[in-house]
Design an enzyme around this catalytic site. Structure first.
Site, PDB file in Angstrom:
ATOM      1  N   GLY A  45       0.836  -1.190   0.000  1.00  8.80           N
ATOM      2  CA  GLY A  45       0.000   0.000   0.000  1.00  8.80           C
ATOM      3  C   GLY A  45       0.872   1.242   0.000  1.00  8.80           C
ATOM      4  O   GLY A  45       2.030   1.191   0.437  1.00  8.80           O
ATOM      5  N   GLN A  50       3.311   9.905   0.919  1.00  9.16           N
ATOM      6  CA  GLN A  50       4.597   9.210   1.072  1.00  9.16           C
ATOM      7  C   GLN A  50       5.563   9.507  -0.074  1.00  9.16           C
ATOM      8  O   GLN A  50       6.750   9.238   0.024  1.00  9.16           O
ATOM      9  CB  GLN A  50       4.382   7.697   1.196  1.00  9.16           C
ATOM     10  N   CYS A 101       5.567  -0.334   7.273  1.00  8.93           N
ATOM     11  CA  CYS A 101       5.290   0.841   6.448  1.00  8.93           C
ATOM     12  C   CYS A 101       6.537   1.198   5.645  1.00  8.93           C
ATOM     13  O   CYS A 101       7.641   1.184   6.197  1.00  8.93           O
ATOM     14  CB  CYS A 101       4.895   2.000   7.356  1.00  8.93           C
ATOM     15  N   LEU A 102       6.368   1.529   4.376  1.00  8.21           N
ATOM     16  CA  LEU A 102       7.520   1.888   3.535  1.00  8.21           C
ATOM     17  C   LEU A 102       8.213   3.149   4.051  1.00  8.21           C
ATOM     18  O   LEU A 102       9.376   3.376   3.751  1.00  8.21           O
ATOM     19  CB  LEU A 102       7.089   2.083   2.074  1.00  8.21           C
ATOM     20  N   HIS A 143      -4.672   1.726   7.450  1.00  3.98           N
ATOM     21  CA  HIS A 143      -3.275   2.169   7.531  1.00  3.98           C
ATOM     22  C   HIS A 143      -3.020   3.307   6.525  1.00  3.98           C
ATOM     23  O   HIS A 143      -2.456   4.346   6.885  1.00  3.98           O
ATOM     24  CB  HIS A 143      -2.345   0.981   7.258  1.00  3.98           C
ATOM     25  N   GLU A 144      -3.460   3.116   5.290  1.00  6.43           N
ATOM     26  CA  GLU A 144      -3.206   4.140   4.261  1.00  6.43           C
ATOM     27  C   GLU A 144      -3.998   5.409   4.529  1.00  6.43           C
ATOM     28  O   GLU A 144      -3.515   6.522   4.310  1.00  6.43           O
ATOM     29  CB  GLU A 144      -3.524   3.597   2.859  1.00  6.43           C
ATOM     30  N   HIS A 147      -2.348   7.758   6.859  1.00  5.57           N
ATOM     31  CA  HIS A 147      -1.349   8.610   6.202  1.00  5.57           C
ATOM     32  C   HIS A 147      -2.000   9.885   5.650  1.00  5.57           C
ATOM     33  O   HIS A 147      -1.432  10.969   5.737  1.00  5.57           O
ATOM     34  CB  HIS A 147      -0.700   7.876   5.024  1.00  5.57           C
TER      35      HIS A 147
HETATM   36 CO    CO Z   1       2.456   3.280   5.631  1.00  5.02          CO
END
Ligand code: CO
Length: 181
Positions: A45, A50, A101-102, A143-144, A147
């Site tokens: 995701g 990000q 998470c990236l 989660h997304e 962000h």
């Molecule tokens: Co994330």
């Protein structure tokens, strides 16, 4: 084009994203770039913030292994969700899942979220969609969307776990800087 994924504690990650107004070529380029970037980094995701774009745009791609199907690039693409201006209209249940998470590479932690959600959003052509999601997919959505609100998943940790994380993260950043010099 592959973009750079910004990492914690970059203050851009704290920015609240705004709604998309135009479903135009510019938006399509952002979505395509997000796809390429997520594939390159190996995530499931990605939120636009990000890659430092403060728009309510997210993508989710959870590979599903259907029996007998070849797991080629097409198969992965079939599961791709592109969501513009998403809103969760229903939440219930509870599920603990180990998230990563990236933007916080190499760190995972248990987070409690709703196990079932209903979400309304627009696709890249401005068509309204409704999706019901359970379990891992519901978690990915939450989660997304966090962000997009300017938050990251570690903010859900208990005070002590968060403190431990911050200490470890600081050490890791210091080591990374040393290796660069
Ligand atoms: Co994330």
């Amino acid at each position: 084009m592959i973009r750079e994924v910004i990492t914690y504690p970059n203050p851009i990650l704290r920015k609240k994203s705004r709604d998309v107004e135009f479903f135009d070529q510019k938006l399509h380029t952002i979505l395509d770039d997000m796809n390429h970037t997520m594939q390159e980094y190996g995530g499931v995701g990605l939120a636009a913030i990000q890659i430092a774009i403060d728009l309510n745009v997210l993508i989710i791609n959870i590979p599903v292994d259907h029996e007998g199907d070849e797991n080629d690039g097409k198969q992965l693409n079939k599961n791709l969700i592109e969501a513009i201006n998403p809103v969760i209209t229903h939440k219930d249940g509870e599920l603990v899942f180990s998230e990563g998470c990236l933007s916080i590479p190499g760190f995972t932690a248990d987070v409690t979220r709703a196990e079932h959600i209903i979400v309304e959003y627009y696709n890249r052509f401005g068509e309204k969609k409704v999706m019901e999601a359970y379990d891992f997919l519901a978690i990915a959505w939450q989660h997304e969307m966090e962000h997009l609100n300017g938050h990251v998943f570690i903010e859900n940790l208990s005070f002590l776990k968060r403190k431990k994380f911050e200490k470890e993260w600081k050490k890791k950043l210091k080591e990374n800087n040393k290796n660069r010099n």
